[in-house]
Design an enzyme around this catalytic site. Sequence first.
Site, mmCIF file in Angstrom:
data_model
loop_
_atom_site.group_PDB
_atom_site.id
_atom_site.type_symbol
_atom_site.label_atom_id
_atom_site.label_comp_id
_atom_site.label_asym_id
_atom_site.label_seq_id
_atom_site.Cartn_x
_atom_site.Cartn_y
_atom_site.Cartn_z
ATOM 1 N N ASP A 27 48.102 54.004 70.738
ATOM 2 C CA ASP A 27 49.162 54.417 70.228
ATOM 3 C C ASP A 27 49.865 55.660 70.829
ATOM 4 O OD1 ASP A 27 46.794 53.895 67.537
ATOM 5 O OD2 ASP A 27 49.123 52.687 67.697
ATOM 6 N N HIS A 37 39.121 57.648 70.278
ATOM 7 C CA HIS A 37 38.815 56.145 69.801
ATOM 8 C C HIS A 37 37.225 56.158 69.551
ATOM 9 C CE1 HIS A 37 38.805 51.767 69.728
ATOM 10 N NE2 HIS A 37 40.256 51.722 69.812
HETATM 11 C C1 SDX Z 1 43.780 52.435 66.633
HETATM 12 O O1 SDX Z 1 38.974 50.578 66.243
HETATM 13 C C2 SDX Z 1 40.008 50.275 66.867
HETATM 14 O O2 SDX Z 1 39.921 49.285 67.696
HETATM 15 C C3 SDX Z 1 41.441 50.704 66.488
HETATM 16 C C4 SDX Z 1 42.557 50.303 67.433
HETATM 17 C C5 SDX Z 1 42.869 48.736 67.362
HETATM 18 O O3 SDX Z 1 43.516 48.326 68.317
HETATM 19 O O4 SDX Z 1 42.550 48.581 66.341
HETATM 20 O O5 SDX Z 1 42.172 50.563 69.013
HETATM 21 C C6 SDX Z 1 43.990 51.028 67.080
HETATM 22 O O6 SDX Z 1 43.381 52.808 65.574
HETATM 23 C C7 SDX Z 1 43.624 53.397 67.803
HETATM 24 C C8 SDX Z 1 43.142 54.824 67.062
HETATM 25 C C9 SDX Z 1 44.457 55.744 66.351
HETATM 26 N N1 SDX Z 1 44.245 56.918 65.784
HETATM 27 C C10 SDX Z 1 44.696 58.008 66.249
HETATM 28 O O7 SDX Z 1 44.976 58.131 67.408
HETATM 29 C C11 SDX Z 1 44.236 59.168 65.336
HETATM 30 C C12 SDX Z 1 43.647 60.361 66.147
HETATM 31 N N2 SDX Z 1 42.411 59.930 66.618
HETATM 32 C C13 SDX Z 1 41.162 60.338 65.641
HETATM 33 O O8 SDX Z 1 41.470 60.452 64.604
HETATM 34 C C14 SDX Z 1 39.828 59.768 66.291
HETATM 35 O O9 SDX Z 1 39.877 59.665 67.576
HETATM 36 C C15 SDX Z 1 39.602 58.372 65.575
HETATM 37 C C16 SDX Z 1 39.836 57.902 64.162
HETATM 38 C C17 SDX Z 1 40.366 57.153 66.543
HETATM 39 C C18 SDX Z 1 38.153 58.054 66.123
HETATM 40 O O10 SDX Z 1 37.434 58.679 65.195
HETATM 41 P P1 SDX Z 1 35.957 58.844 65.251
HETATM 42 O O11 SDX Z 1 35.266 57.567 66.159
HETATM 43 O O12 SDX Z 1 35.064 58.928 63.793
HETATM 44 O O13 SDX Z 1 35.642 60.137 66.020
HETATM 45 P P2 SDX Z 1 35.441 61.497 65.218
HETATM 46 O O14 SDX Z 1 36.204 61.716 64.161
HETATM 47 O O15 SDX Z 1 33.831 61.621 64.829
HETATM 48 O O16 SDX Z 1 35.675 62.732 66.398
HETATM 49 C C19 SDX Z 1 34.392 62.934 67.284
HETATM 50 C C20 SDX Z 1 34.892 64.545 67.658
HETATM 51 C C21 SDX Z 1 35.174 65.390 66.419
HETATM 52 O O17 SDX Z 1 34.751 66.622 66.941
HETATM 53 P P3 SDX Z 1 33.305 67.368 66.664
HETATM 54 O O18 SDX Z 1 33.017 66.893 65.101
HETATM 55 O O19 SDX Z 1 32.560 66.492 67.396
HETATM 56 O O20 SDX Z 1 33.364 68.957 66.926
HETATM 57 O O21 SDX Z 1 36.262 64.409 68.349
HETATM 58 C C22 SDX Z 1 36.962 65.238 67.483
HETATM 59 C C23 SDX Z 1 36.694 65.049 66.362
HETATM 60 O O22 SDX Z 1 37.115 66.505 65.392
HETATM 61 N N3 SDX Z 1 38.230 64.339 67.789
HETATM 62 C C24 SDX Z 1 39.437 64.779 67.775
HETATM 63 C C25 SDX Z 1 40.424 63.824 67.845
HETATM 64 N N4 SDX Z 1 39.830 62.579 67.755
HETATM 65 C C26 SDX Z 1 38.205 62.705 67.617
HETATM 66 N N5 SDX Z 1 40.046 66.059 67.859
HETATM 67 C C27 SDX Z 1 41.513 66.195 68.006
HETATM 68 N N6 SDX Z 1 42.263 65.240 68.287
HETATM 69 C C28 SDX Z 1 41.589 63.906 67.993
HETATM 70 N N7 SDX Z 1 42.765 63.165 68.147
#
Ligand code: SDX
Length: 429
Positions: A363, A306
């Site tokens: 989710d 998140h």
């Molecule tokens: C919602 O914003 C809100 O409040 C949203 C929400 C709401 O109520 O409105 O809470 C609802 O959208 C919840 C999130 C649902 N999405 C997912 O579950 C999709 C999976 N999650 C990710 O795609 C990610 O965690 C996000 C999109 C939620 C957040 O993305 P960020 O903050 O841009 O984080 P990032 O992509 O920069 O990740 C940081 C690191 C990266 O690795 P490095 O580059 O540091 O090596 O964490 C890794 C990412 O690759 N990473 C994950 C991951 N989420 C982040 N690796 C594997 N699996 C994951 N789910």
Amino acid sequence: MSETATLELNGKRYVLPVTVGSENEKAVAIGSLRDTTGYITLDDGYGNTGSCQSEITFIDGEQGILRYRGIPIEELADKSTFVEVAYLLIYGHLPNRSELRSFSDLLTENQNLHEDMKYHFEGFSSMAHPMAMLSAMINASSCFYPGLMGPASRDRFNIHAARLLAQVRTIAAFSYRKSRGLPIIYPKRAYKYTANFLHMMFSEPYQDYELKPEVVKALDLIFVLHADHEQNCSTATVRMVASSKANLFACAAAGVCALWGPLHGGANQAVIEMLQDIHDSGDDGSKFINAAKDKDSGRRLMGFGHRVYKNYDPRAKIIKTACDRLLETLQVSDPLLDIAKKLEEAALSDDYFVSRKLYPNVDFYSGIIMRALSIPVEMFTVIFAIGRMPGWIANFKEILDDPKSRIYRPRQVYTGRPLNHYVPLDDRP
Ligand code: SDX
């Protein structure tokens, strides 16, 4: 003396004011930055940038705190209902008995769509995704209310808000019925919000759906938990569109589109599809976890991570408990729940996830509850949109009520080609 920040640029020092919120969140106010320094800030994904000051929802991502108008989500999940929470978010306080009755009656009065809307439904492909239909039909419905078409107006806000909140549920149910080639089921005046949605989804012309109290309560809880979440992607989109003074329905339709993405509200559908893939492949989750850690795999552990929560999403905790309770009450078991729990256990002891502070978000378990309620997976994000509607409406109202509100217009840093000139077609390589 109020706190300030000092910026040094090219040997010159600039003092910038600091804004402090009611929960002691601090922001460097850069409203005069470009005028005084010629510089702008750059913040990919707005991870460090506040777009507004808001009184609606507070999140502390480090502590895993979520409050609607100051009330902890745990208390609202335990004691309130979706309609009451909607009133709280939109109008800023818990309604007294009379306010709640009037609000509930206004929703009932406005829950039907204009009868000609059914021609719009007939025009959709049977393969249309319900989120495409939802966004289109919100705007289509607004066309039957000329008073909506003008710039957003305060004196008509209450009726527009009630119409949108009541109708989003009717449009969603009609979209589902249309996608399955089923006759549409009209709402019943006697039914409350969530019960009516289940009725419109699952009743037949010849037989009413049996409304089990624990099923209605579980879906109402899902709506409550999704009702608002400060400046998430879709709410920020609603505010962006509202800042141009577009009407409420246009703002909500834009919010639906932003929510649809698999990184945002579409994640609940992606989680179930991920769990189903793991189940069908006979994987115990370990192979998938390894793929999710491998950047080249193109896979992510959906439902994990998140932008704000660097701790357990409090909503995920509540949903996980409700999952266990509902499945036990309905005496059903779901192998996907078992897989989800194994994935959570494995991830929370894996340094890749722990070091990046990746925890289950709202989710991760919500799809399991929706499966138990017989809601089809393609409707999961629609359920999220119904739940989030009060939050979008509340954020729209916050802009509508703000006399100092300005159109959102971010700047950029241009990285394209320097000045060059038109080349006639015959002279091009
Ligand atoms: C919602 O914003 C809100 O409040 C949203 C929400 C709401 O109520 O409105 O809470 C609802 O959208 C919840 C999130 C649902 N999405 C997912 O579950 C999709 C999976 N999650 C990710 O795609 C990610 O965690 C996000 C999109 C939620 C957040 O993305 P960020 O903050 O841009 O984080 P990032 O992509 O920069 O990740 C940081 C690191 C990266 O690795 P490095 O580059 O540091 O090596 O964490 C890794 C990412 O690759 N990473 C994950 C991951 N989420 C982040 N690796 C594997 N699996 C994951 N789910």
